[in-house]
Design a protein around this motif. Structure first.
Motif, PDB file in Angstrom:
ATOM      1  N   HIS A 102      -8.980 -15.216   0.019  1.00  0.00           N
ATOM      2  CA  HIS A 102      -8.220 -14.313   0.704  1.00  0.00           C
ATOM      3  C   HIS A 102      -8.032 -14.614   2.359  1.00  0.00           C
ATOM      4  N   GLY A 103      -7.347 -14.095   3.651  1.00  0.00           N
ATOM      5  CA  GLY A 103      -6.228 -14.611   4.455  1.00  0.00           C
ATOM      6  C   GLY A 103      -5.115 -14.217   4.826  1.00  0.00           C
ATOM      7  N   SER A 104      -4.735 -13.120   3.281  1.00  0.00           N
ATOM      8  CA  SER A 104      -3.007 -13.065   4.252  1.00  0.00           C
ATOM      9  C   SER A 104      -3.486 -11.352   4.511  1.00  0.00           C
ATOM     10  N   GLU A 105      -1.946 -10.581   5.164  1.00  0.00           N
ATOM     11  CA  GLU A 105      -2.017  -9.567   5.640  1.00  0.00           C
ATOM     12  C   GLU A 105      -1.800  -8.735   4.548  1.00  0.00           C
ATOM     13  N   HIS A 106       0.175  -9.093   4.100  1.00  0.00           N
ATOM     14  CA  HIS A 106       0.080  -8.724   3.246  1.00  0.00           C
ATOM     15  C   HIS A 106      -1.201  -8.203   1.929  1.00  0.00           C
ATOM     16  N   THR A 107      -0.816  -7.342   0.953  1.00  0.00           N
ATOM     17  CA  THR A 107      -1.208  -7.726  -0.411  1.00  0.00           C
ATOM     18  C   THR A 107      -1.044  -7.270  -1.418  1.00  0.00           C
ATOM     19  N   VAL A 108      -0.584  -8.067  -2.170  1.00  0.00           N
ATOM     20  CA  VAL A 108       0.367  -7.391  -3.396  1.00  0.00           C
ATOM     21  C   VAL A 108      -0.550  -7.365  -4.800  1.00  0.00           C
ATOM     22  N   SER A 109      -0.531  -6.159  -5.366  1.00  0.00           N
ATOM     23  CA  SER A 109      -1.203  -5.300  -6.151  1.00  0.00           C
ATOM     24  C   SER A 109      -2.652  -5.407  -6.407  1.00  0.00           C
ATOM     25  N   GLY A 110      -3.115  -5.487  -5.039  1.00  0.00           N
ATOM     26  CA  GLY A 110      -4.111  -5.687  -4.229  1.00  0.00           C
ATOM     27  C   GLY A 110      -4.581  -7.402  -4.676  1.00  0.00           C
ATOM     28  N   PHE A 245      -6.783 -11.217  10.324  1.00  0.00           N
ATOM     29  CA  PHE A 245      -5.925 -10.795   8.993  1.00  0.00           C
ATOM     30  C   PHE A 245      -6.239  -8.963   9.376  1.00  0.00           C
ATOM     31  N   ARG A 246      -4.903  -8.153   9.481  1.00  0.00           N
ATOM     32  CA  ARG A 246      -5.766  -7.061   9.620  1.00  0.00           C
ATOM     33  C   ARG A 246      -5.346  -6.337   8.099  1.00  0.00           C
ATOM     34  N   PRO A 247      -6.218  -5.457   7.497  1.00  0.00           N
ATOM     35  CA  PRO A 247      -5.943  -4.957   5.978  1.00  0.00           C
ATOM     36  C   PRO A 247      -5.120  -4.299   6.030  1.00  0.00           C
ATOM     37  N   PRO A 248      -4.480  -3.902   4.351  1.00  0.00           N
ATOM     38  CA  PRO A 248      -3.509  -3.063   4.890  1.00  0.00           C
ATOM     39  C   PRO A 248      -3.575  -1.786   5.105  1.00  0.00           C
ATOM     40  N   GLN A 249      -2.661  -1.176   5.507  1.00  0.00           N
ATOM     41  CA  GLN A 249      -2.755   0.209   6.035  1.00  0.00           C
ATOM     42  C   GLN A 249      -1.637   1.599   5.688  1.00  0.00           C
ATOM     43  N   PRO A 250      -2.452   2.454   4.976  1.00  0.00           N
ATOM     44  CA  PRO A 250      -2.032   3.412   3.969  1.00  0.00           C
ATOM     45  C   PRO A 250       0.043   3.323   4.653  1.00  0.00           C
ATOM     46  N   LEU A 251       0.816   3.533   3.327  1.00  0.00           N
ATOM     47  CA  LEU A 251       2.286   3.703   3.419  1.00  0.00           C
ATOM     48  C   LEU A 251       2.589   5.031   3.747  1.00  0.00           C
TER      49      LEU A 251
END
Ligand SMILES: NS(=O)(=O)c1ccc(C(=O)NCc2c(F)c(F)c(F)c(F)c2F)cc1
Ligand SMILES: [Zn+2]
Length: 261
Positions: A102-110, A245-251
């Motif tokens: 883990h470490g990225s900010e954006h994720t791709v299908s989780g 990193f910041r976790p994913p936010q609401p779309l």
């Protein structure tokens, strides 16, 4: 101890107290779901012109390691894609995790990546400075590149070999003649959506362009990022720089478009 920790160095969950926009409608990062992205055949390719870029220094700002560029003219710009004009390269920096993937900010299908590179550009056609552009809805364009663990990355060596010079928060070192083009994957296929800075002040001023193809870096190279410290040289408690990193936010109903099928 946990409550003290939350108070002393507030993580993303506490940012909304001082920055209410943290709960705004176009926050970043997000989880990108490729199957829900809209393929837009009218989206032109991204055009990067970094050939005459001038890197100036590398620094530890207490959040990440940053390489700054001379942005006094349009010598290194990104254009095309979703952008209506050329945006000037100002800096690039990274976000990464502890050990593991883990470490990225954006994720791709989780899916999380071990790290994410952000190349930060500002709209010099419409604004007079980065400081002015950073608060404008079309002020910034950030190109995101995923890093995954694999073979050693030859272009990344110059950066990881310089990290010892900026171990502590507030340290800066000369860093000339680095062209970030060497950090890009073969394909420039991308997802794009309207978002924000992922660190305070979280301004909703970023057109995000996230490349789908990751670059490969070695575990050894990532380990060197984790030798950096959040803390300054004079602080008695040394805090390793990791998980910045910041976790994913609401779309919030935003459309994520892609220029590939
Ligand atoms: N992770 S990311 O979304 O790519 C991101 C990109 C740039 C910045 C940034 O420039 N911060 C410092 C900074 C500000 F936040 C300002 F508001 C300002 F005016 C500055 F001049 C400035 F350097 C923060 C996050
Ligand atoms: Zn970033």
């Amino acid at each position: 101890a946990f409550l003290i920790a939350l108070h002393v160095f507030p993580g993303p969950s506490a940012w909304s107290k001082d920055y209410p926009i943290a709960e705004g409608p176009r926050q970043s990062p997000i989880n990108i779901v490729p199957d829900e992205a809209v393929y837009d055949a009218n989206l032109p390719p991204i055009s990067l012109n970094y050939d005459n870029c001038t890197s100036i220094n590398i620094s530890n700002n207490g959040h990440s390691v940053v390489v700054e560029f001379d942005d006094a003219d349009d010598r290194s710009v990104i254009q095309g894609g979703p952008l209506n004009n050329a945006y000037r390269l100002k800096q690039f920096h990274f976000h990464w995790g502890g050990k593991g993937c883990h470490g990225s900010e954006h994720t791709v299908s989780g899916k999380t990546y071990t790290s994410e590179l952000h190349l930060v550009h500002w709209n010099a056609a419409r604004y007079g400075s980065f400081g002015e552009a950073v608060a404008a809805s079309d002020g910034l364009a950030v190109l995101g590149v995923f890093l995954e663990i694999g073979d050693e990355h030859r272009g990344l060596h110059k950066i990881t070999d310089a990290l010892y010079m900026v171990k502590f928060k507030g340290t800066v070192a000369d860093f000339r003649d680095f062209n970030p083009k060497c950090l890009l994957p073969r394909s420039l296929g991308y997802w794009t959506y309207p978002g924000s800075l992922t660190t305070p002040p979280l301004y909703e001023s970023v057109t995000w362009i996230v490349l789908a193809e990751p670059i490969e870096v070695s575990e050894k190279q990532m380990g060197k990022f984790r030798t950096l410290l959040f803390s300054g040289e004079e602080e008695e408690v040394r805090k390793r720089m990791e998980n910045n990193f910041r976790p994913p936010q609401p779309l919030n109903g935003r459309a994520v478009r892609s220029n590939f099928q």
